[in-house]
Write a protein that holds these residues in place. Structure first.
Motif, PDB file in Angstrom:
ATOM      1  N   GLN A  22       0.814  -1.216   0.000  1.00  0.00           N
ATOM      2  CA  GLN A  22       0.000   0.000   0.000  1.00  0.00           C
ATOM      3  C   GLN A  22       0.851   1.271   0.000  1.00  0.00           C
ATOM      4  O   GLN A  22       0.330   2.373   0.168  1.00  0.00           O
ATOM      5  CB  GLN A  22      -0.937   0.013   1.210  1.00  0.00           C
ATOM      6  N   GLY A  23       2.159   1.100  -0.146  1.00  0.00           N
ATOM      7  CA  GLY A  23       3.048   2.251  -0.231  1.00  0.00           C
ATOM      8  C   GLY A  23       3.471   2.842   1.099  1.00  0.00           C
ATOM      9  O   GLY A  23       3.917   3.992   1.151  1.00  0.00           O
ATOM     10  N   CYS A  24       3.363   2.064   2.171  1.00  0.00           N
ATOM     11  CA  CYS A  24       3.734   2.539   3.508  1.00  0.00           C
ATOM     12  C   CYS A  24       5.033   1.877   3.962  1.00  0.00           C
ATOM     13  O   CYS A  24       5.173   0.657   3.870  1.00  0.00           O
ATOM     14  CB  CYS A  24       2.655   2.188   4.525  1.00  0.00           C
ATOM     15  N   ALA A  25       5.918   2.678   4.488  1.00  0.00           N
ATOM     16  CA  ALA A  25       7.156   2.165   5.073  1.00  0.00           C
ATOM     17  C   ALA A  25       6.981   2.169   6.588  1.00  0.00           C
ATOM     18  O   ALA A  25       7.157   3.194   7.233  1.00  0.00           O
ATOM     19  CB  ALA A  25       8.337   3.030   4.663  1.00  0.00           C
ATOM     20  N   GLU A  55       2.178  10.132   6.324  1.00  0.00           N
ATOM     21  CA  GLU A  55       1.815  10.431   4.939  1.00  0.00           C
ATOM     22  C   GLU A  55       0.407   9.941   4.657  1.00  0.00           C
ATOM     23  O   GLU A  55      -0.150   9.138   5.408  1.00  0.00           O
ATOM     24  CB  GLU A  55       2.806   9.759   3.981  1.00  0.00           C
ATOM     25  N   ALA A  56      -0.146  10.381   3.536  1.00  0.00           N
ATOM     26  CA  ALA A  56      -1.498   9.985   3.148  1.00  0.00           C
ATOM     27  C   ALA A  56      -1.616   8.467   2.989  1.00  0.00           C
ATOM     28  O   ALA A  56      -2.646   7.880   3.334  1.00  0.00           O
ATOM     29  CB  ALA A  56      -1.905  10.691   1.859  1.00  0.00           C
ATOM     30  N   ARG A  60      -4.462   5.985   4.698  1.00  0.00           N
ATOM     31  CA  ARG A  60      -5.308   5.067   3.912  1.00  0.00           C
ATOM     32  C   ARG A  60      -5.143   3.627   4.393  1.00  0.00           C
ATOM     33  O   ARG A  60      -6.125   2.895   4.563  1.00  0.00           O
ATOM     34  CB  ARG A  60      -4.975   5.163   2.425  1.00  0.00           C
ATOM     35  N   TRP A  61      -3.885   3.211   4.615  1.00  0.00           N
ATOM     36  CA  TRP A  61      -3.629   1.841   5.050  1.00  0.00           C
ATOM     37  C   TRP A  61      -4.254   1.566   6.416  1.00  0.00           C
ATOM     38  O   TRP A  61      -4.937   0.547   6.599  1.00  0.00           O
ATOM     39  CB  TRP A  61      -2.124   1.557   5.076  1.00  0.00           C
ATOM     40  N   GLY A  90       6.147  15.020  11.469  1.00  0.00           N
ATOM     41  CA  GLY A  90       6.209  14.260  10.231  1.00  0.00           C
ATOM     42  C   GLY A  90       6.245  12.754  10.415  1.00  0.00           C
ATOM     43  O   GLY A  90       6.326  12.010   9.442  1.00  0.00           O
ATOM     44  N   CYS A  91       6.181  12.303  11.659  1.00  0.00           N
ATOM     45  CA  CYS A  91       6.175  10.869  11.961  1.00  0.00           C
ATOM     46  C   CYS A  91       4.853  10.510  12.639  1.00  0.00           C
ATOM     47  O   CYS A  91       4.203  11.360  13.238  1.00  0.00           O
ATOM     48  CB  CYS A  91       7.321  10.500  12.887  1.00  0.00           C
ATOM     49  N   ALA A  92       4.487   9.259  12.527  1.00  0.00           N
ATOM     50  CA  ALA A  92       3.276   8.766  13.188  1.00  0.00           C
ATOM     51  C   ALA A  92       3.624   7.506  13.964  1.00  0.00           C
ATOM     52  O   ALA A  92       4.467   6.720  13.542  1.00  0.00           O
ATOM     53  CB  ALA A  92       2.192   8.475  12.165  1.00  0.00           C
TER      54      ALA A  92
END
Length: 103
Positions: A22-25, A55-56, A60-61, A90-92
């Motif tokens: 899903q494009g998440c690191a 990030e978006a 979404r993930w 900028g971090c979650a």
């Protein structure tokens, strides 16, 4: 004789794989697992913390995680819930609780 990875290890791998597609690191930090049983099922409750760029794709993930098809050999994911999400610089950091059942 080794039986292979336990449910927590399989879950960790499945979450990392699903996030990547899903494009998440994501980086999974702590994993706490507790055996669980009902009258008809045996499994485990897992609590995981993870860090990722805010990030978006992450939003979404995480939003779709409850419906994700996570494949764990010998186990089924019965429930997956994001129970906490903190954002900073900028971090979650998210906390996820997952119930697995032995298949």
């Amino acid at each position: 004789m080794s039986r292979g990875p336990d449910a927590a290890t399989l879950l960790r791998r499945a979450l990392e794989r699903d996030a990547r597609t899903q494009g998440c690191a994501i980086t999974i930090g702590t994993v706490h697992s507790t055996r669980w049983a009902s009258a008809t099922f045996v499994g485990a409750q897992h609590r995981l913390t993870l860090d990722a760029p805010d990030e978006a794709a992450l939003a979404r993930w995480l939003g779709a995680l409850a419906e994700a098809e996570l494949t764990l050999r010998g186990h089924l994911v019965a429930d997956a819930t994001v129970t906490a999400l903190a954002r900073h610089g900028g971090c979650a950091e998210a906390t996820i609780e997952v119930l697995t059942v032995e298949a």
